[in-house]
Structure formats: C-alpha cells, structure tokens
Design a protein around this motif. Structure first.
Motif, mmCIF file in Angstrom:
data_model
loop_
_atom_site.group_PDB
_atom_site.id
_atom_site.type_symbol
_atom_site.label_atom_id
_atom_site.label_comp_id
_atom_site.label_asym_id
_atom_site.label_seq_id
_atom_site.Cartn_x
_atom_site.Cartn_y
_atom_site.Cartn_z
ATOM 1 N N UNK A 108 6.471 -1.104 1.497
ATOM 2 C CA UNK A 108 5.820 -1.642 0.317
ATOM 3 C C UNK A 108 6.628 -1.320 -0.933
ATOM 4 N N UNK A 109 6.827 -2.303 -1.810
ATOM 5 C CA UNK A 109 7.455 -2.037 -3.100
ATOM 6 C C UNK A 109 6.406 -1.434 -4.036
ATOM 7 N N UNK A 110 5.508 -2.257 -4.570
ATOM 8 C CA UNK A 110 4.369 -1.757 -5.341
ATOM 9 C C UNK A 110 3.337 -2.860 -5.421
ATOM 10 N N UNK A 111 2.117 -2.554 -4.992
ATOM 11 C CA UNK A 111 1.056 -3.537 -5.010
ATOM 12 C C UNK A 111 0.263 -3.511 -6.307
ATOM 13 N N UNK A 112 -0.555 -4.542 -6.467
ATOM 14 C CA UNK A 112 -1.515 -4.636 -7.566
ATOM 15 C C UNK A 112 -2.913 -4.600 -6.963
ATOM 16 N N UNK A 113 -3.811 -3.852 -7.598
ATOM 17 C CA UNK A 113 -5.196 -3.723 -7.130
ATOM 18 C C UNK A 113 -6.143 -4.350 -8.149
ATOM 19 N N UNK A 114 -7.119 -5.091 -7.652
ATOM 20 C CA UNK A 114 -8.248 -5.545 -8.448
ATOM 21 C C UNK A 114 -9.545 -5.120 -7.794
ATOM 22 N N UNK A 132 9.416 -4.884 0.838
ATOM 23 C CA UNK A 132 10.800 -5.027 1.247
ATOM 24 C C UNK A 132 10.890 -5.257 2.738
ATOM 25 N N UNK A 133 11.705 -6.213 3.145
ATOM 26 C CA UNK A 133 11.923 -6.479 4.560
ATOM 27 C C UNK A 133 13.427 -6.566 4.801
ATOM 28 N N UNK A 134 13.832 -6.675 6.065
ATOM 29 C CA UNK A 134 15.258 -6.716 6.396
ATOM 30 C C UNK A 134 15.638 -8.032 7.069
ATOM 31 N N UNK A 135 14.795 -9.058 6.892
ATOM 32 C CA UNK A 135 15.079 -10.386 7.403
ATOM 33 C C UNK A 135 14.901 -11.396 6.277
ATOM 34 N N UNK A 136 15.166 -12.657 6.570
ATOM 35 C CA UNK A 136 15.027 -13.777 5.624
ATOM 36 C C UNK A 136 15.566 -13.385 4.244
ATOM 37 N N UNK A 138 14.726 -10.856 2.334
ATOM 38 C CA UNK A 138 14.667 -9.410 2.120
ATOM 39 C C UNK A 138 13.412 -8.944 1.373
ATOM 40 N N UNK A 139 12.484 -9.857 1.086
ATOM 41 C CA UNK A 139 11.221 -9.437 0.495
ATOM 42 C C UNK A 139 10.134 -10.444 0.839
ATOM 43 N N UNK A 140 8.904 -9.949 0.844
ATOM 44 C CA UNK A 140 7.765 -10.781 1.197
ATOM 45 C C UNK A 140 6.565 -10.318 0.394
ATOM 46 N N UNK A 141 5.479 -11.063 0.489
ATOM 47 C CA UNK A 141 4.228 -10.596 -0.091
ATOM 48 C C UNK A 141 3.072 -11.103 0.763
ATOM 49 N N UNK A 142 1.942 -10.407 0.642
ATOM 50 C CA UNK A 142 0.734 -10.780 1.358
ATOM 51 C C UNK A 142 -0.462 -10.183 0.658
ATOM 52 N N UNK A 143 -1.639 -10.566 1.103
ATOM 53 C CA UNK A 143 -2.894 -10.090 0.537
ATOM 54 C C UNK A 143 -3.634 -9.221 1.541
ATOM 55 N N UNK A 144 -4.347 -8.236 1.023
ATOM 56 C CA UNK A 144 -5.204 -7.434 1.892
ATOM 57 C C UNK A 144 -6.392 -6.921 1.097
ATOM 58 N N UNK A 145 -7.354 -6.359 1.800
ATOM 59 C CA UNK A 145 -8.539 -5.790 1.160
ATOM 60 C C UNK A 145 -8.831 -4.428 1.766
ATOM 61 N N UNK A 146 -9.416 -3.560 0.959
ATOM 62 C CA UNK A 146 -9.966 -2.296 1.418
ATOM 63 C C UNK A 146 -11.481 -2.374 1.265
ATOM 64 N N UNK A 147 -12.191 -2.071 2.336
ATOM 65 C CA UNK A 147 -13.651 -2.034 2.297
ATOM 66 C C UNK A 147 -14.091 -0.728 2.930
ATOM 67 N N UNK A 148 -14.592 0.185 2.099
ATOM 68 C CA UNK A 148 -15.012 1.514 2.565
ATOM 69 C C UNK A 148 -13.908 2.187 3.371
ATOM 70 N N UNK A 149 -12.677 2.016 2.931
ATOM 71 C CA UNK A 149 -11.537 2.682 3.544
ATOM 72 C C UNK A 149 -10.849 1.910 4.650
ATOM 73 N N UNK A 150 -11.429 0.809 5.098
ATOM 74 C CA UNK A 150 -10.822 0.011 6.164
ATOM 75 C C UNK A 150 -9.961 -1.092 5.578
ATOM 76 N N UNK A 218 3.689 3.362 0.995
ATOM 77 C CA UNK A 218 4.844 3.792 1.768
ATOM 78 C C UNK A 218 5.641 4.842 1.014
ATOM 79 N N UNK A 219 6.462 5.585 1.743
ATOM 80 C CA UNK A 219 7.207 6.694 1.143
ATOM 81 C C UNK A 219 8.463 6.240 0.398
ATOM 82 N N UNK A 220 8.860 5.003 0.562
ATOM 83 C CA UNK A 220 10.022 4.428 -0.106
ATOM 84 C C UNK A 220 9.760 2.938 -0.326
ATOM 85 N N UNK A 221 10.503 2.277 -1.199
ATOM 86 C CA UNK A 221 11.490 2.787 -2.147
ATOM 87 C C UNK A 221 10.844 3.138 -3.482
#
Length: 240
Positions: A108-114, A132-136, A138-150, A218-221
């Motif tokens: 992960x580079x750095x996400x945004x939270x709402x 950060x990725x090592x194909x195509x 070299x970077x991608x993005x996606x969406x996710x959610x946290x609900x009560x820690x999941x 993630x621990x880097x970068x």
C-alpha cells in the motif's frame, strides 16, 4: 493571498492559502505549509494501531515547499484523521502523493479514509487504496471497507494509467463517498484529470458520519503528501 474581502459564493483564501472553506464551510484544503517542520500536524490525530510517523518536512518539488512525510514502521492498520474537517458522512477527497522509496508487490502507498470510526481491531470506514505493484504500470488502486474491524474489498482493483510509476513520481487520487455510492480515480501528476472515474461501487454498510483522513496497512514504502483537499455534502474537492 487573502485580501481582507469576502466574496459571496467564492472560496475564502486565507493567508498561506491553506484553508479554503467555501461559504458554508464545505471545503478544506492544505498544502501542509502552515505546519511546523519536524512534527505531526497539530490538527491531525493518529487513529487505530501504531504503524508510522507522519511529520511535516520541507520538500523540494512539493507544491508549496512542504509535505507530510509518512515513515512506516510496521504493517498495521493505522489511520490519521484531519480534525479540522468536521465529522461528516458524504465527502470527496483529492490528494497528491508519491512514494519516496521502492515498493514490493502489493504494498500500500497511502489510502484515504471516509466515515472513519472505531478503535483498533474494530475499525469502520470506506477506503481507497493506491498500491505499488510489480506488474503492468507498477501501481493500482481499489476500494475496500472496514466494518467492526473486518475488511472487505469492494469492486475490482485496477492498474493505474501509463506510463509506469517510479519512485518519486507524484500521482493524484480522487475519492468520493456520497450516500451509498463510493468512487475512485487516479492519474499521473502533469496529466489532465480524467473525466470518468475508474470505478464506482454501491454499499450501505458504513452509513454514519465519521472522520476523514489517510490510512496505511503495509510496512513500506515511505511516502509524501503535499496536497490534501476535502469537500463535504456532495461538493467537489478543490484542486490547487
């Protein structure tokens, strides 16, 4: 520069150009140049787990001479809220960032939270995750959610646009949460912002107001952010 006058229906530009609330306090923008070097910004608060330090630094090549440098210390679900922005459900964020060291695949580079809320292990919020990725390209993005820690991924992650991303390249991310609609867009600095978003999903799991800020897992970068703009209640986040 603020000239001492207020103009109806126009942004209010304070000295240093760092907080631009439109009439009705719908807009919040920072270049980080109002903050003291070497410390975490006074109105940004660490949330959830420990996993990085976020200090303002003088940075060559930044938009206004400074940036928030996030030095990662552990792979942990950490958030940092911008407390100047009131707790709000519907937000849009525009952020400029770069990685300042190499990454491994799927770091992960750095996400945004709402709609952020909860404690460590019981996190809530919607998130866009530039990665950060090592194909195509070299970077991608996606969406996710946290609900009560999941954590649950939303939609389908996609690679960033050409050309390939390299260390110290600036990119832009626009993230919008409005009602049950969550969308993302990412592009290279210097290119025109695309008219269409990269992805929009529908989800109703995290419905209440919450904090707005950044998030890393993630621990880097290590990364730098030199522009962060937030719009509330359906408005569009302002650019520099």
């Amino acid at each position: 520069m603020f000239d001492g006058q207020f103009y109806p229906n126009q942004p209010i530009q304070f000295m240093d150009g760092l907080l631009n609330p439109a009439i009705g306090a719908q807009q919040y923008t920072t270049f980080f140049s109002e903050y003291t070097d070497g410390v975490q910004p006074s109105d940004w608060t660490s949330r959830w787990a420990a996993g990085s330090t976020a200090l303002v630094q003088t940075v060559s090549g930044s938009l206004a001479g400074k940036a928030l440098r996030v030095t990662k210390t552990a792979a942990a679900r950490q958030g940092i809220s911008w407390d100047r922005v009131p707790s709000t459900a519907d937000i849009e964020v525009l952020m400029r960032l770069r990685a300042i060291e190499a990454w491994a695949n799927n770091e992960n580079l750095m996400g945004i939270i709402g709609r952020g809320s909860g404690a460590s292990g019981a996190e809530n919020g919607y998130r866009v995750a530039p990665t950060g990725i090592t194909t195509t390209t070299q970077f991608s993005s996606g969406l996710n959610k946290y609900v009560s820690g999941t954590n649950t991924n939303l939609g389908t992650a996609s690679s960033g646009p050409s050309p390939n991303l390299a260390v110290n390249d600036w990119i832009w991310v626009r993230f919008r949460v409005n009602g049950t609609s969550i969308s993302r867009k990412m592009w290279h600095d210097g290119a025109s912002e695309p008219g269409a978003v990269d992805e929009t999903v529908t989800d109703s799991s995290v419905a209440g107001a919450g904090w707005v800020g950044i998030s890393q897992v993630s621990a880097n970068p290590n990364i730098e952010i030199d522009f962060f703009s937030v719009a509330l209640n359906g408005d569009t986040a302002l650019g520099p």
